[in-house]
Design a protein around this motif. Structure first.
Motif, PDB file in Angstrom:
ATOM      1  N   ALA A 145      -2.014 -13.781   5.083  1.00  9.25           N
ATOM      2  CA  ALA A 145      -2.043 -12.481   4.417  1.00  9.25           C
ATOM      3  C   ALA A 145      -2.522 -11.432   5.398  1.00  9.25           C
ATOM      4  CB  ALA A 145      -2.971 -12.521   3.217  1.00  9.25           C
ATOM      5  N   SER A 146      -2.230 -10.165   5.108  1.00  8.30           N
ATOM      6  CA  SER A 146      -2.719  -9.091   5.955  1.00  8.30           C
ATOM      7  C   SER A 146      -4.210  -8.891   5.707  1.00  8.30           C
ATOM      8  CB  SER A 146      -1.956  -7.800   5.682  1.00  8.30           C
ATOM      9  OG  SER A 146      -2.097  -7.430   4.330  1.00  8.30           O
ATOM     10  N   GLN A 147      -4.892  -8.342   6.685  1.00  2.00           N
ATOM     11  CA  GLN A 147      -6.334  -8.164   6.598  1.00  2.00           C
ATOM     12  C   GLN A 147      -6.687  -7.112   5.551  1.00  2.00           C
ATOM     13  OE1 GLN A 147      -8.955  -9.545   7.829  1.00  2.00           O
ATOM     14  NE2 GLN A 147      -8.385 -10.644   9.669  1.00  2.00           N
ATOM     15  N   ALA A 148      -7.763  -7.356   4.820  1.00  2.00           N
ATOM     16  CA  ALA A 148      -8.204  -6.438   3.778  1.00  2.00           C
ATOM     17  C   ALA A 148      -9.129  -5.369   4.342  1.00  2.00           C
ATOM     18  CB  ALA A 148      -8.937  -7.209   2.688  1.00  2.00           C
ATOM     19  N   GLY A 149      -9.278  -4.264   3.610  1.00  2.00           N
ATOM     20  CA  GLY A 149     -10.261  -3.248   3.944  1.00  2.00           C
ATOM     21  C   GLY A 149      -9.831  -2.227   4.959  1.00  2.00           C
ATOM     22  N   LYS A 150      -8.520  -2.012   5.118  1.00  2.00           N
ATOM     23  CA  LYS A 150      -8.063  -1.065   6.140  1.00  2.00           C
ATOM     24  C   LYS A 150      -7.202   0.059   5.566  1.00  2.00           C
ATOM     25  CE  LYS A 150      -7.122  -1.999  10.199  1.00  2.00           C
ATOM     26  NZ  LYS A 150      -6.295  -2.335  11.354  1.00  2.00           N
ATOM     27  N   GLY A 160     -11.013   5.172   4.712  1.00  2.00           N
ATOM     28  CA  GLY A 160     -12.421   5.126   5.100  1.00  2.00           C
ATOM     29  C   GLY A 160     -12.640   4.519   6.465  1.00  2.00           C
ATOM     30  N   MET A 161     -11.698   4.729   7.398  1.00  2.00           N
ATOM     31  CA  MET A 161     -11.826   4.128   8.725  1.00  2.00           C
ATOM     32  C   MET A 161     -12.910   4.782   9.565  1.00  2.00           C
ATOM     33  SD  MET A 161      -9.792   1.578   9.130  1.00  2.00           S
ATOM     34  CE  MET A 161     -10.244   1.159   7.476  1.00  2.00           C
ATOM     35  N   ILE A 162     -13.300   6.014   9.236  1.00  2.00           N
ATOM     36  CA  ILE A 162     -14.322   6.711  10.021  1.00  2.00           C
ATOM     37  C   ILE A 162     -15.667   5.998   9.907  1.00  2.00           C
ATOM     38  CG2 ILE A 162     -15.659   8.843  10.148  1.00  2.00           C
ATOM     39  CD1 ILE A 162     -13.056  10.316   9.380  1.00  2.00           C
ATOM     40  N   LYS A 163     -15.999   5.528   8.719  1.00  2.00           N
ATOM     41  CA  LYS A 163     -17.288   4.860   8.535  1.00  2.00           C
ATOM     42  C   LYS A 163     -17.277   3.410   9.007  1.00  2.00           C
ATOM     43  CE  LYS A 163     -16.865   5.583   4.077  1.00  2.00           C
ATOM     44  NZ  LYS A 163     -17.096   5.660   2.631  1.00  2.00           N
ATOM     45  N   ARG A 164     -16.136   2.852   9.310  1.00  2.00           N
ATOM     46  CA  ARG A 164     -16.054   1.475   9.797  1.00  2.00           C
ATOM     47  C   ARG A 164     -16.270   1.441  11.315  1.00  2.00           C
ATOM     48  NH1 ARG A 164     -15.174  -0.026   4.907  1.00  2.00           N
ATOM     49  NH2 ARG A 164     -13.149   0.005   3.897  1.00  2.00           N
ATOM     50  N   SER A 165     -16.853   0.359  11.763  1.00  2.00           N
ATOM     51  CA  SER A 165     -17.112   0.241  13.195  1.00  2.00           C
ATOM     52  C   SER A 165     -15.812  -0.088  13.938  1.00  2.00           C
ATOM     53  CB  SER A 165     -18.144  -0.852  13.462  1.00  2.00           C
ATOM     54  OG  SER A 165     -17.611  -2.117  13.128  1.00  2.00           O
ATOM     55  N   THR A 166     -15.802   0.204  15.211  1.00  2.00           N
ATOM     56  CA  THR A 166     -14.640  -0.104  16.047  1.00  2.00           C
ATOM     57  C   THR A 166     -14.401  -1.600  16.089  1.00  2.00           C
ATOM     58  OG1 THR A 166     -15.274   1.792  17.400  1.00  2.00           O
ATOM     59  CG2 THR A 166     -13.599   0.337  18.291  1.00  2.00           C
ATOM     60  N   LYS A 167     -15.468  -2.375  16.079  1.00  2.00           N
ATOM     61  CA  LYS A 167     -15.362  -3.833  16.091  1.00  2.00           C
ATOM     62  C   LYS A 167     -14.661  -4.334  14.826  1.00  2.00           C
ATOM     63  CE  LYS A 167     -18.228  -7.964  16.459  1.00  2.00           C
ATOM     64  NZ  LYS A 167     -19.616  -8.457  16.582  1.00  2.00           N
ATOM     65  N   PHE A 168     -15.001  -3.753  13.681  1.00  2.00           N
ATOM     66  CA  PHE A 168     -14.361  -4.157  12.423  1.00  2.00           C
ATOM     67  C   PHE A 168     -12.866  -3.865  12.459  1.00  2.00           C
ATOM     68  CE2 PHE A 168     -12.606  -3.098   8.325  1.00  2.00           C
ATOM     69  CZ  PHE A 168     -12.971  -4.165   7.542  1.00  2.00           C
ATOM     70  N   ARG A 205     -10.908  -3.512  15.017  1.00  2.00           N
ATOM     71  CA  ARG A 205     -10.248  -4.387  15.982  1.00  2.00           C
ATOM     72  C   ARG A 205     -10.081  -5.800  15.427  1.00  2.00           C
ATOM     73  NH1 ARG A 205     -13.547  -3.387  19.716  1.00  2.00           N
ATOM     74  NH2 ARG A 205     -14.852  -5.234  19.549  1.00  2.00           N
ATOM     75  N   ASN A 206     -11.107  -6.326  14.777  1.00  2.00           N
ATOM     76  CA  ASN A 206     -11.043  -7.682  14.239  1.00  2.00           C
ATOM     77  C   ASN A 206     -10.144  -7.784  13.017  1.00  2.00           C
ATOM     78  OD1 ASN A 206     -12.748  -8.668  16.187  1.00  2.00           O
ATOM     79  ND2 ASN A 206     -14.599  -8.481  14.930  1.00  2.00           N
ATOM     80  N   ALA A 207      -9.928  -6.664  12.328  1.00  2.00           N
ATOM     81  CA  ALA A 207      -9.106  -6.675  11.119  1.00  2.00           C
ATOM     82  C   ALA A 207      -7.639  -6.359  11.414  1.00  2.00           C
ATOM     83  CB  ALA A 207      -9.668  -5.681  10.107  1.00  2.00           C
ATOM     84  N   ARG A 208      -7.250  -6.443  12.669  1.00  2.00           N
ATOM     85  CA  ARG A 208      -5.871  -6.178  13.060  1.00  2.00           C
ATOM     86  C   ARG A 208      -5.003  -7.388  12.712  1.00  2.00           C
ATOM     87  NH1 ARG A 208      -6.182  -4.657  19.010  1.00  2.00           N
ATOM     88  NH2 ARG A 208      -7.247  -2.815  18.279  1.00  2.00           N
ATOM     89  N   GLY A 209      -3.759  -7.137  12.327  1.00  2.00           N
ATOM     90  CA  GLY A 209      -2.821  -8.238  12.112  1.00  2.00           C
ATOM     91  C   GLY A 209      -3.037  -8.976  10.808  1.00  2.00           C
ATOM     92  N   THR A 210      -2.902 -10.302  10.856  1.00  2.00           N
ATOM     93  CA  THR A 210      -2.985 -11.120   9.649  1.00  2.00           C
ATOM     94  C   THR A 210      -4.093 -12.154   9.779  1.00  2.00           C
ATOM     95  OG1 THR A 210      -1.351 -12.651  10.538  1.00  2.00           O
ATOM     96  CG2 THR A 210      -0.529 -10.893   9.138  1.00  2.00           C
ATOM     97  N   THR A 211      -4.398 -12.814   8.666  1.00  2.00           N
ATOM     98  CA  THR A 211      -5.406 -13.858   8.640  1.00  2.00           C
ATOM     99  C   THR A 211      -4.957 -14.972   7.719  1.00  2.00           C
ATOM    100  OG1 THR A 211      -7.739 -14.335   8.280  1.00  2.00           O
ATOM    101  CG2 THR A 211      -6.715 -12.817   6.745  1.00  2.00           C
ATOM    102  N   VAL A 212      -5.505 -16.166   7.921  1.00  2.00           N
ATOM    103  CA  VAL A 212      -5.216 -17.307   7.056  1.00  2.00           C
ATOM    104  C   VAL A 212      -6.228 -17.303   5.920  1.00  2.00           C
ATOM    105  CG1 VAL A 212      -5.078 -19.816   6.941  1.00  2.00           C
ATOM    106  CG2 VAL A 212      -4.277 -18.630   8.966  1.00  2.00           C
ATOM    107  N   LEU A 213      -5.763 -17.464   4.693  1.00  2.00           N
ATOM    108  CA  LEU A 213      -6.639 -17.434   3.532  1.00  2.00           C
ATOM    109  C   LEU A 213      -7.524 -18.674   3.474  1.00  2.00           C
ATOM    110  CD1 LEU A 213      -4.955 -15.034   2.570  1.00  2.00           C
ATOM    111  CD2 LEU A 213      -4.886 -16.061   0.332  1.00  2.00           C
ATOM    112  N   SER A 214      -8.669 -18.535   2.811  1.00  2.00           N
ATOM    113  CA  SER A 214      -9.558 -19.671   2.605  1.00  2.00           C
ATOM    114  C   SER A 214      -8.936 -20.621   1.581  1.00  2.00           C
ATOM    115  CB  SER A 214     -10.928 -19.195   2.108  1.00  2.00           C
ATOM    116  OG  SER A 214     -10.780 -18.554   0.861  1.00  2.00           O
ATOM    117  N   ALA A 215      -9.428 -21.833   1.530  1.00  2.00           N
ATOM    118  CA  ALA A 215      -8.852 -22.870   0.663  1.00  2.00           C
ATOM    119  C   ALA A 215      -8.877 -22.497  -0.822  1.00  2.00           C
ATOM    120  CB  ALA A 215      -9.565 -24.193   0.900  1.00  2.00           C
TER     121      ALA A 215
END
Length: 66
Positions: A24-29, A32-40, A42-52
């Protein structure tokens, strides 16, 4: 027995990998990107595998993608 329907919203949002995991695509993007850190951002780029537990829920929405 009639065919089971796939949830249209789920097939637009999720993909199933060759091993049967859900991607799935990353959530939370959305805003409100101004209040999010650059690290967040960057890490929320692209897709992620869902938990079980989440994966089990999504698989019920897509009966023929197992």
């Amino acid at each position: 027995m009639p065919k089971m329907k796939t949830k249209a919203s789920a097939k637009k949002r999720f993909k199933v990998t060759a091993n049967g995991r859900i991607v799935a695509s990353q959530a939370g993007k959305r805003h409100g990107m101004i209040k999010r850190s650059t690290k967040f951002i960057r890490n929320a780029r692209g897709t992620t595998v869902l938990s079980a537990p989440d994966e089990k829920i999504v698989k019920t929405y897509m009966p023929y993608h197992r």
